[in-house]
Structure formats: structure tokens, C-alpha cells
Design a protein around this motif. Sequence first.
Motif, PDB file in Angstrom:
ATOM      1  N   GLN A 192       7.942  25.883  38.434  1.00  0.00           N
ATOM      2  CA  GLN A 192       7.851  25.753  37.057  1.00  0.00           C
ATOM      3  C   GLN A 192       8.999  25.165  36.337  1.00  0.00           C
ATOM      4  O   GLN A 192       9.067  24.093  35.703  1.00  0.00           O
ATOM      5  N   LEU A 193      10.220  25.564  36.763  1.00  0.00           N
ATOM      6  CA  LEU A 193      11.552  25.081  36.466  1.00  0.00           C
ATOM      7  C   LEU A 193      11.596  23.852  36.752  1.00  0.00           C
ATOM      8  O   LEU A 193      12.039  22.803  36.229  1.00  0.00           O
ATOM      9  N   ILE A 194      11.333  23.426  38.063  1.00  0.00           N
ATOM     10  CA  ILE A 194      11.347  22.191  38.603  1.00  0.00           C
ATOM     11  C   ILE A 194      10.269  21.119  38.113  1.00  0.00           C
ATOM     12  O   ILE A 194      10.824  20.016  37.461  1.00  0.00           O
ATOM     13  N   ASP A 195       9.199  21.479  37.538  1.00  0.00           N
ATOM     14  CA  ASP A 195       8.343  20.756  36.683  1.00  0.00           C
ATOM     15  C   ASP A 195       8.811  20.536  35.246  1.00  0.00           C
ATOM     16  O   ASP A 195       8.636  19.350  35.002  1.00  0.00           O
ATOM     17  N   GLN A 196       9.397  21.511  34.618  1.00  0.00           N
ATOM     18  CA  GLN A 196       9.731  21.224  33.337  1.00  0.00           C
ATOM     19  C   GLN A 196      11.197  20.355  33.385  1.00  0.00           C
ATOM     20  O   GLN A 196      11.478  19.808  32.292  1.00  0.00           O
ATOM     21  N   LEU A 197      11.970  20.521  34.376  1.00  0.00           N
ATOM     22  CA  LEU A 197      13.297  19.878  34.157  1.00  0.00           C
ATOM     23  C   LEU A 197      13.131  18.490  34.918  1.00  0.00           C
ATOM     24  O   LEU A 197      13.919  17.644  34.766  1.00  0.00           O
ATOM     25  N   ALA A 249      12.397  14.669  35.666  1.00  0.00           N
ATOM     26  CA  ALA A 249      12.277  13.344  34.663  1.00  0.00           C
ATOM     27  C   ALA A 249      11.301  12.619  35.329  1.00  0.00           C
ATOM     28  O   ALA A 249      11.367  12.192  36.487  1.00  0.00           O
ATOM     29  N   LYS A 250      10.551  11.714  34.536  1.00  0.00           N
ATOM     30  CA  LYS A 250       9.549  10.569  35.112  1.00  0.00           C
ATOM     31  C   LYS A 250      10.513   9.582  35.361  1.00  0.00           C
ATOM     32  O   LYS A 250      10.237   8.866  36.168  1.00  0.00           O
ATOM     33  N   ARG A 251      11.633   9.359  34.648  1.00  0.00           N
ATOM     34  CA  ARG A 251      12.552   8.231  35.013  1.00  0.00           C
ATOM     35  C   ARG A 251      14.036   8.742  35.100  1.00  0.00           C
ATOM     36  O   ARG A 251      14.407   9.719  34.400  1.00  0.00           O
TER      37      ARG A 251
END
Length: 125
Positions: free
Chosen positions: A33-38, A40-42
Motif C-alpha cells: 500500500q505504501l509503495i502504491d501511494q508513494l 509516481a507515474k512520472r
Amino acid sequence: MHQLHFQAEVRSLKDLGIEAAPVSEPELKLARQLIDQLGAKRFDPNEYTDEHRARVEAAIQRKVDGKEVSLAEGPVSTKGGNVIDLMEALRASIDARGSKAPDLKERKAPKRAAAQASSRKTARR
């Protein structure tokens, strides 16, 4: 961001002596969850500044202007130590974003309470 430039700077995990540790499913879920939230797409390097470089360039400019430069110059923190519980901060961050991460303390508390009640009964006998 730190970039390694030479192969000699890259070490394998075996060289570091780090052993694999067991990871529970709730810990793995929290990490994902932390990785998904932090994540960035770019990546835009213009969003970041190299503070070390800025301090060095400012010291060089002071030297060029004829001013004395010392190693003691630079930002000095006058703030007191603020110790926080990192796990609570991480949970609060996830909860603030609307995630439903399991509360590990609440889940473990009944087990402790049951063990304490059991030990009290045994002590009374």
C-alpha cells in the motif's frame, strides 16, 4: 536521489551479511500500500533541488566576493528532538488516504488480554 557511478560501489546482499527475515502477510500488505501511494507515474527532476550543491556554490561565491569561508557555516538545527512512532505515522498516513489497512495493535490486544486472564486464573489456584 543518489546515483552510483562505478561497479565497485555496488555490493551484493551476500556481501552485506543481511539474512532473509520472515514477513507476515499484514506487513507485506502495508508495504504494498505504501509503495502504491508513494509511487509516481512520472519523474520530474526539476521538482527537486540539490541543497548540497547550492551550499557549495554559495560558499564559492562568498570566496569570489572576497569573504572568508569556514566549514562551520551552513544551516544549524535548533529544534529539539521530536521522537515519533513510525508505525503509527505510517498507519495514519494510509488511513488519511482512505485505505482500510488492518490495525495490528487492535488485532494483537485480545490475544494478550486472553493470556493475561488465563495466567490470573492459574495464579489464583
